[in-house]
Scaffold this active site. Structure first.
Site, PDB file in Angstrom:
ATOM      1  N   LYS A   9     -53.214-103.162 -49.625  1.00 14.94           N
ATOM      2  CA  LYS A   9     -52.766-101.819 -49.996  1.00 14.94           C
ATOM      3  C   LYS A   9     -51.432-101.488 -49.317  1.00 14.94           C
ATOM      4  O   LYS A   9     -50.967-102.225 -48.436  1.00 14.94           O
ATOM      5  CB  LYS A   9     -53.847-100.810 -49.605  1.00 14.94           C
ATOM      6  CG  LYS A   9     -55.167-100.959 -50.397  1.00 14.94           C
ATOM      7  CD  LYS A   9     -56.221-100.021 -49.827  1.00 14.94           C
ATOM      8  CE  LYS A   9     -57.512-100.058 -50.630  1.00 14.94           C
ATOM      9  NZ  LYS A   9     -58.553 -99.207 -49.995  1.00 14.94           N
ATOM     10  N   TYR A  49     -59.434 -96.964 -60.012  1.00 17.14           N
ATOM     11  CA  TYR A  49     -60.337 -96.133 -59.208  1.00 17.14           C
ATOM     12  C   TYR A  49     -61.111 -95.110 -60.056  1.00 17.14           C
ATOM     13  O   TYR A  49     -61.566 -94.094 -59.526  1.00 17.14           O
ATOM     14  CB  TYR A  49     -59.555 -95.433 -58.095  1.00 17.14           C
ATOM     15  CG  TYR A  49     -59.271 -96.332 -56.903  1.00 17.14           C
ATOM     16  CD1 TYR A  49     -60.301 -97.020 -56.256  1.00 17.14           C
ATOM     17  CD2 TYR A  49     -57.977 -96.483 -56.407  1.00 17.14           C
ATOM     18  CE1 TYR A  49     -60.049 -97.841 -55.166  1.00 17.14           C
ATOM     19  CE2 TYR A  49     -57.716 -97.305 -55.306  1.00 17.14           C
ATOM     20  CZ  TYR A  49     -58.764 -97.979 -54.690  1.00 17.14           C
ATOM     21  OH  TYR A  49     -58.520 -98.790 -53.600  1.00 17.14           O
ATOM     22  N   ASN A 112     -57.378 -98.127 -45.045  1.00 17.42           N
ATOM     23  CA  ASN A 112     -58.210 -99.272 -44.653  1.00 17.42           C
ATOM     24  C   ASN A 112     -57.688-100.618 -45.167  1.00 17.42           C
ATOM     25  O   ASN A 112     -58.442-101.582 -45.270  1.00 17.42           O
ATOM     26  CB  ASN A 112     -59.679 -99.023 -45.036  1.00 17.42           C
ATOM     27  CG  ASN A 112     -59.899 -98.909 -46.520  1.00 17.42           C
ATOM     28  OD1 ASN A 112     -58.950 -98.992 -47.307  1.00 17.42           O
ATOM     29  ND2 ASN A 112     -61.146 -98.718 -46.924  1.00 17.42           N
ATOM     30  N   HIS A 115     -58.297-103.861 -50.579  1.00 19.74           N
ATOM     31  CA  HIS A 115     -59.333-103.654 -51.583  1.00 19.74           C
ATOM     32  C   HIS A 115     -59.902-105.011 -51.942  1.00 19.74           C
ATOM     33  O   HIS A 115     -59.159-105.991 -51.994  1.00 19.74           O
ATOM     34  CB  HIS A 115     -58.759-103.007 -52.849  1.00 19.74           C
ATOM     35  CG  HIS A 115     -59.737-103.029 -53.993  1.00 19.74           C
ATOM     36  ND1 HIS A 115     -60.693-102.052 -54.155  1.00 19.74           N
ATOM     37  CD2 HIS A 115     -59.959-103.950 -54.966  1.00 19.74           C
ATOM     38  CE1 HIS A 115     -61.457-102.370 -55.217  1.00 19.74           C
ATOM     39  NE2 HIS A 115     -61.029-103.513 -55.722  1.00 19.74           N
ATOM     40  N   GLU A 126     -61.678-105.976 -62.842  1.00 19.15           N
ATOM     41  CA  GLU A 126     -60.466-105.759 -62.051  1.00 19.15           C
ATOM     42  C   GLU A 126     -59.454-106.895 -62.246  1.00 19.15           C
ATOM     43  O   GLU A 126     -58.246-106.643 -62.350  1.00 19.15           O
ATOM     44  CB  GLU A 126     -60.829-105.588 -60.569  1.00 19.15           C
ATOM     45  CG  GLU A 126     -61.545-104.256 -60.326  1.00 19.15           C
ATOM     46  CD  GLU A 126     -62.084-104.071 -58.914  1.00 19.15           C
ATOM     47  OE1 GLU A 126     -62.640-102.990 -58.645  1.00 19.15           O
ATOM     48  OE2 GLU A 126     -61.967-104.995 -58.081  1.00 19.15           O
TER      49      GLU A 126
END
Ligand code: DAT
Ligand code: MG
Length: 149
Positions: A9, A49, A112, A115, A126
């Site tokens: 990310k 998402y 965080n 993904h 995905e």
């Protein structure tokens, strides 16, 4: 053989941790079959998402993921989905086990670092969302026999 979608990310890229994430997945024995460094559009972020739409953190999540470039990847290996999730650690960095990426490099759930697909169906969806089939490379690795029995 299983494939899974993995993304470093924007915080991971900005902090110079993309290589660290790749290093850990490579050393684990997983095989990279696709990668692109890209800016995520709002449309792609919302589709990716969609399952979180309506949750209190959704807007912030979409803003975060579209705020700067990401490294999108597909990794392959036996039980790749579970193995990658394990290497990344729990969603909340303070609940992630020591030795995991999220434990070792993060503090907050909203930053965080990575993904990773959470199951076979989401992995297929995905990978299809982020990559064209022609962008994925099936290749033989000289060390495959030493990693997979
Ligand atoms: P994961 O990324 O471990 O699959 P998830 O699918 O439950 O976790 O959530 C997707 C992302 O949304 C997660 O990486 C960070 C963010 N997120 C989840 N729960 C959150 C919360 N309670 N507050 C803020 N961000 C959250
Ligand atoms: Mg998830």
């Amino acid at each position: 053989m299983e494939r899974t979608f993995v993304m470093v990310k924007p915080d991971g890229v900005q902090r110079g941790l993309a290589g660290e994430v790749i290093l850990r997945l490579e050393r684990r024995g997983l095989k990279l079959v696709g990668a692109k460094f890209m800016q995520v559009s709002r449309e792609l972020a919302e589709t990716h998402y969609a399952v979180h739409k309506g949750k209190p953190f959704y807007e912030g999540l979409v803003r975060y993921i579209t705020s700067a470039p990401v490294m999108a990847m597909v990794w392959e290996g036996p039980n790749a989905i579970q193995a990658v999730r394990q290497t990344m650690g729990a969603t909340r960095p303070t609940e992630a086990a020591p030795g995991t990426v999220r434990h070792d490099f993060a503090l907050e759930v909203g930053r965080n670092l990575t993904h990773a697909s959470d199951g076979p169906e989401t992995a297929v969806a995905e990978i299809g969302l982020w990559f064209k089939p022609s962008e994925l490379v099936s290749w033989d690795r000289a060390t495959d026999d030493w990693i997979m029995g």
